[in-house]
Design a protein around this motif. Structure first.
Motif, PDB file in Angstrom:
ATOM      1  N   LEU A  17       0.878  -1.189  -0.045  1.00 24.28           N
ATOM      2  CA  LEU A  17       0.140   0.009  -0.114  1.00 24.28           C
ATOM      3  C   LEU A  17       0.802   1.348  -0.006  1.00 24.28           C
ATOM      4  N   THR A  18       0.411   2.313  -0.652  1.00 19.25           N
ATOM      5  CA  THR A  18       0.823   3.604  -0.645  1.00 19.25           C
ATOM      6  C   THR A  18      -0.290   4.615  -0.209  1.00 19.25           C
ATOM      7  N   LEU A  19       0.177   5.552   0.675  1.00 21.33           N
ATOM      8  CA  LEU A  19      -1.006   6.606   1.161  1.00 21.33           C
ATOM      9  C   LEU A  19      -0.301   8.096   0.828  1.00 21.33           C
ATOM     10  N   SER A  20      -0.964   8.732   0.197  1.00 24.13           N
ATOM     11  CA  SER A  20      -0.624  10.172  -0.057  1.00 24.13           C
ATOM     12  C   SER A  20      -1.648  11.253   0.400  1.00 24.13           C
ATOM     13  N   ARG A  21      -1.117  12.321   1.044  1.00 19.78           N
ATOM     14  CA  ARG A  21      -2.219  13.503   1.237  1.00 19.78           C
ATOM     15  C   ARG A  21      -1.500  14.773   0.344  1.00 19.78           C
ATOM     16  N   ASP A  22      -2.295  15.009  -0.438  1.00 21.60           N
ATOM     17  CA  ASP A  22      -2.068  16.152  -1.445  1.00 21.60           C
ATOM     18  C   ASP A  22      -1.058  15.820  -2.348  1.00 21.60           C
ATOM     19  N   VAL A  61      -3.277   0.477  -3.859  1.00 18.63           N
ATOM     20  CA  VAL A  61      -2.826  -0.890  -3.558  1.00 18.63           C
ATOM     21  C   VAL A  61      -1.746  -1.165  -5.010  1.00 18.63           C
ATOM     22  N   VAL A  62      -0.548  -1.433  -4.444  1.00 16.21           N
ATOM     23  CA  VAL A  62       0.470  -1.240  -5.776  1.00 16.21           C
ATOM     24  C   VAL A  62       1.001  -2.738  -6.181  1.00 16.21           C
ATOM     25  N   SER A  79      -1.598  -1.809 -10.509  1.00 18.26           N
ATOM     26  CA  SER A  79      -1.873  -1.239  -9.196  1.00 18.26           C
ATOM     27  C   SER A  79      -3.460  -0.475  -9.482  1.00 18.26           C
ATOM     28  N   VAL A  80      -4.013  -0.358  -8.014  1.00 16.40           N
ATOM     29  CA  VAL A  80      -5.356   0.004  -8.212  1.00 16.40           C
ATOM     30  C   VAL A  80      -5.557   1.188  -6.954  1.00 16.40           C
TER      31      VAL A  80
END
Length: 92
Positions: A17-22, A61-62, A79-80
């Motif tokens: 998983l990757t998470l981004s903010r802005d 989801v990478v 990736s999704v």
């Protein structure tokens, strides 16, 4: 947040998983996935708490270097982006 696959999978973990903010990366250290079933997992991102930074979050989801496979052994092909939580803004 709930992550649903169309069928049972194995090999899915927090490293997928990757998470981004802005559009900036957010570290997922200390978080974990909870399997609900073979095709459903949950993760508490903490982005709905009152002390979460404001912004638009996106969870992905990478597929690259992932060990996610279905029952037949087929790997995740792409990736999704998971439906992101609502943008967080502080009350005025």
């Amino acid at each position: 947040m709930t992550i649903n696959f169309s069928e049972d999978v194995s090999g899915f973990d927090i490293a997928d998983l990757t998470l981004s903010r802005d559009d900036q990366p957010v570290v997922l250290d200390g978080l974990s996935l909870t399997p609900v079933s073979g095709s459903q997992y949950t993760i508490d991102l903490g982005v709905n708490s009152t002390d979460a930074p404001e912004g638009s979050y996106e969870l992905t989801v990478v597929a690259t270097d992932s060990e996610i496979v279905d029952v037949a052994g087929n790997p995740l092909s792409a990736s999704v982006r998971v439906a992101p939580p609502k943008p967080i803004s502080k009350p005025e």
